[in-house]
Write an enzyme that holds these catalytic residues in place. Structure first.
Site, PDB file in Angstrom:
ATOM      1  N   CYS A  65      -2.106  73.108   6.171  1.00 49.28           N
ATOM      2  CA  CYS A  65      -3.603  74.031   5.836  1.00 49.28           C
ATOM      3  C   CYS A  65      -4.150  73.198   4.917  1.00 49.28           C
ATOM      4  O   CYS A  65      -4.034  71.851   4.693  1.00 49.28           O
ATOM      5  CB  CYS A  65      -3.296  75.487   5.119  1.00 49.28           C
ATOM      6  SG  CYS A  65      -2.547  75.539   3.510  1.00 49.28           S
ATOM      7  N   ILE A  69      -0.636  74.861   0.438  1.00 49.59           N
ATOM      8  CA  ILE A  69      -0.144  75.881  -0.408  1.00 49.59           C
ATOM      9  C   ILE A  69      -0.081  77.222   0.072  1.00 49.59           C
ATOM     10  O   ILE A  69       1.180  77.793   0.287  1.00 49.59           O
ATOM     11  CB  ILE A  69      -0.814  76.065  -1.795  1.00 49.59           C
ATOM     12  CG1 ILE A  69      -0.843  74.656  -2.643  1.00 49.59           C
ATOM     13  CG2 ILE A  69      -0.638  77.145  -2.621  1.00 49.59           C
ATOM     14  CD1 ILE A  69      -2.062  74.683  -3.630  1.00 49.59           C
ATOM     15  N   HIS A  98      18.307  67.630  -0.929  1.00 49.80           N
ATOM     16  CA  HIS A  98      18.836  68.702  -2.126  1.00 49.80           C
ATOM     17  C   HIS A  98      18.502  70.211  -1.617  1.00 49.80           C
ATOM     18  O   HIS A  98      19.276  71.235  -2.007  1.00 49.80           O
ATOM     19  CB  HIS A  98      17.947  68.350  -3.323  1.00 49.80           C
ATOM     20  CG  HIS A  98      18.468  67.173  -3.864  1.00 49.80           C
ATOM     21  ND1 HIS A  98      18.404  67.059  -5.317  1.00 49.80           N
ATOM     22  CD2 HIS A  98      19.022  65.909  -3.501  1.00 49.80           C
ATOM     23  CE1 HIS A  98      18.791  65.724  -5.870  1.00 49.80           C
ATOM     24  NE2 HIS A  98      19.126  64.921  -4.620  1.00 49.80           N
ATOM     25  N   ASN A  99      17.425  70.284  -0.992  1.00 56.12           N
ATOM     26  CA  ASN A  99      17.016  71.542  -0.666  1.00 56.12           C
ATOM     27  C   ASN A  99      17.284  72.129   0.760  1.00 56.12           C
ATOM     28  O   ASN A  99      16.988  73.167   1.109  1.00 56.12           O
ATOM     29  CB  ASN A  99      15.549  72.013  -1.145  1.00 56.12           C
ATOM     30  CG  ASN A  99      15.238  71.293  -2.585  1.00 56.12           C
ATOM     31  OD1 ASN A  99      14.297  70.268  -2.528  1.00 56.12           O
ATOM     32  ND2 ASN A  99      15.677  71.925  -3.534  1.00 56.12           N
ATOM     33  N   ARG A 109      -6.318  68.262   2.912  1.00 54.47           N
ATOM     34  CA  ARG A 109      -7.477  67.972   2.042  1.00 54.47           C
ATOM     35  C   ARG A 109      -6.924  67.236   0.739  1.00 54.47           C
ATOM     36  O   ARG A 109      -7.520  66.927  -0.233  1.00 54.47           O
ATOM     37  CB  ARG A 109      -8.209  69.388   1.436  1.00 54.47           C
ATOM     38  CG  ARG A 109      -8.918  70.012   2.605  1.00 54.47           C
ATOM     39  CD  ARG A 109      -9.497  71.270   2.202  1.00 54.47           C
ATOM     40  NE  ARG A 109     -10.277  71.996   3.245  1.00 54.47           N
ATOM     41  CZ  ARG A 109     -10.499  73.418   3.313  1.00 54.47           C
ATOM     42  NH1 ARG A 109     -10.094  74.159   2.190  1.00 54.47           N
ATOM     43  NH2 ARG A 109     -11.255  73.955   4.436  1.00 54.47           N
ATOM     44  N   ARG A 136      23.748  75.826  -4.497  1.00 53.69           N
ATOM     45  CA  ARG A 136      22.566  76.286  -4.836  1.00 53.69           C
ATOM     46  C   ARG A 136      21.627  77.141  -3.689  1.00 53.69           C
ATOM     47  O   ARG A 136      20.900  77.869  -3.689  1.00 53.69           O
ATOM     48  CB  ARG A 136      21.676  75.151  -5.385  1.00 53.69           C
ATOM     49  CG  ARG A 136      22.262  74.589  -6.505  1.00 53.69           C
ATOM     50  CD  ARG A 136      21.918  73.293  -6.980  1.00 53.69           C
ATOM     51  NE  ARG A 136      23.002  72.831  -8.289  1.00 53.69           N
ATOM     52  CZ  ARG A 136      23.063  71.530  -8.484  1.00 53.69           C
ATOM     53  NH1 ARG A 136      22.203  70.598  -7.972  1.00 53.69           N
ATOM     54  NH2 ARG A 136      23.656  71.270  -9.553  1.00 53.69           N
TER      55      ARG A 136
HETATM   56  C1  RB5 Z   1      -8.817  77.402   3.947  1.00 59.41           C
HETATM   57  O1  RB5 Z   1     -10.398  77.296   3.517  1.00 59.41           O
HETATM   58  C2  RB5 Z   1      -8.111  77.235   2.945  1.00 59.41           C
HETATM   59  O2  RB5 Z   1      -8.093  78.174   1.855  1.00 59.41           O
HETATM   60  C3  RB5 Z   1      -6.330  77.154   3.395  1.00 59.41           C
HETATM   61  O3  RB5 Z   1      -6.496  76.149   4.112  1.00 59.41           O
HETATM   62  C4  RB5 Z   1      -5.612  76.651   2.361  1.00 59.41           C
HETATM   63  O4  RB5 Z   1      -5.953  75.587   1.628  1.00 59.41           O
HETATM   64  C5  RB5 Z   1      -4.950  77.778   1.634  1.00 59.41           C
HETATM   65  O5  RB5 Z   1      -3.809  77.621   0.810  1.00 59.41           O
END
Ligand code: RB5
Length: 149
Positions: A65, A69, A98-99, A109, A136
């Site tokens: 994305c 996140i 490890h995970n 981005r 773990r």
């Molecule tokens: C989309 O604009 C953006 O919010 C999404 O791609 C992402 O970064 C969210 O965590």
């Protein structure tokens, strides 16, 4: 090795590059959407890919994305999913070693495409080390089980 891929609109161009990259390596994959840069909601694609990986239809997932996140938070709600948001190759191999991460999340981005391909290669080539790390991972599963309805 079979990879399930997913992204929202903000991760769509990088996901396409990753698919081209996987083709050059003869790695089997399937794209679970989105299929354009039209605005959409990242949890929908985290869920599709996460379900495929959790049910072991696919060995690994790759989610993209804007930041990585939202899509990693969403995927980590699925029992059995350990999604790692990686912006560097050290985290990418540590997340496997490890995970025992089974989903790699990337932020289009945040990382350039060259670094993203290195992160993908590093993640897919690293192996879980087991041993003290296994205990773990078992504790993560215990937390999952405790809070599952
Ligand atoms: C989309 O604009 C953006 O919010 C999404 O791609 C992402 O970064 C969210 O965590």
């Amino acid at each position: 090795m079979k990879i399930a891929l997913g992204s929202d609109h903000a991760g769509f161009p990088l996901k396409r590059e990753i698919m081209e990259h996987l083709k050059t390596k003869n790695i089997e994959f399937k794209d679970f959407g989105t299929f354009s840069e039209d605005s959409c909601d990242y949890p929908d694609f985290a869920e599709r890919v996460g379900e495929q990986v959790a049910s072991k239809n696919y060995e690994f997932g790759i989610l993209v994305c804007g930041t990585g996140i939202g899509i990693s938070i969403s995927a980590n709600k699925i029992p059995g999913i350990r999604a790692a948001l990686c912006g560097d190759t050290f985290s990418a191999h540590a997340s496997r070693e490890h995970n025992d991460a089974n989903v790699l999340a990337l932020g289009q981005r945040v990382v350039g495409s060259g670094l993203a391909m290195d992160i993908v290669d590093t993640f897919l080539n690293a192996e879980f080390q087991g041993g003290r790390h296994k205990k773990r991972i078992d504790k993560i599963t215990m937390i999952e089980n405790k809070y599952s309805k």
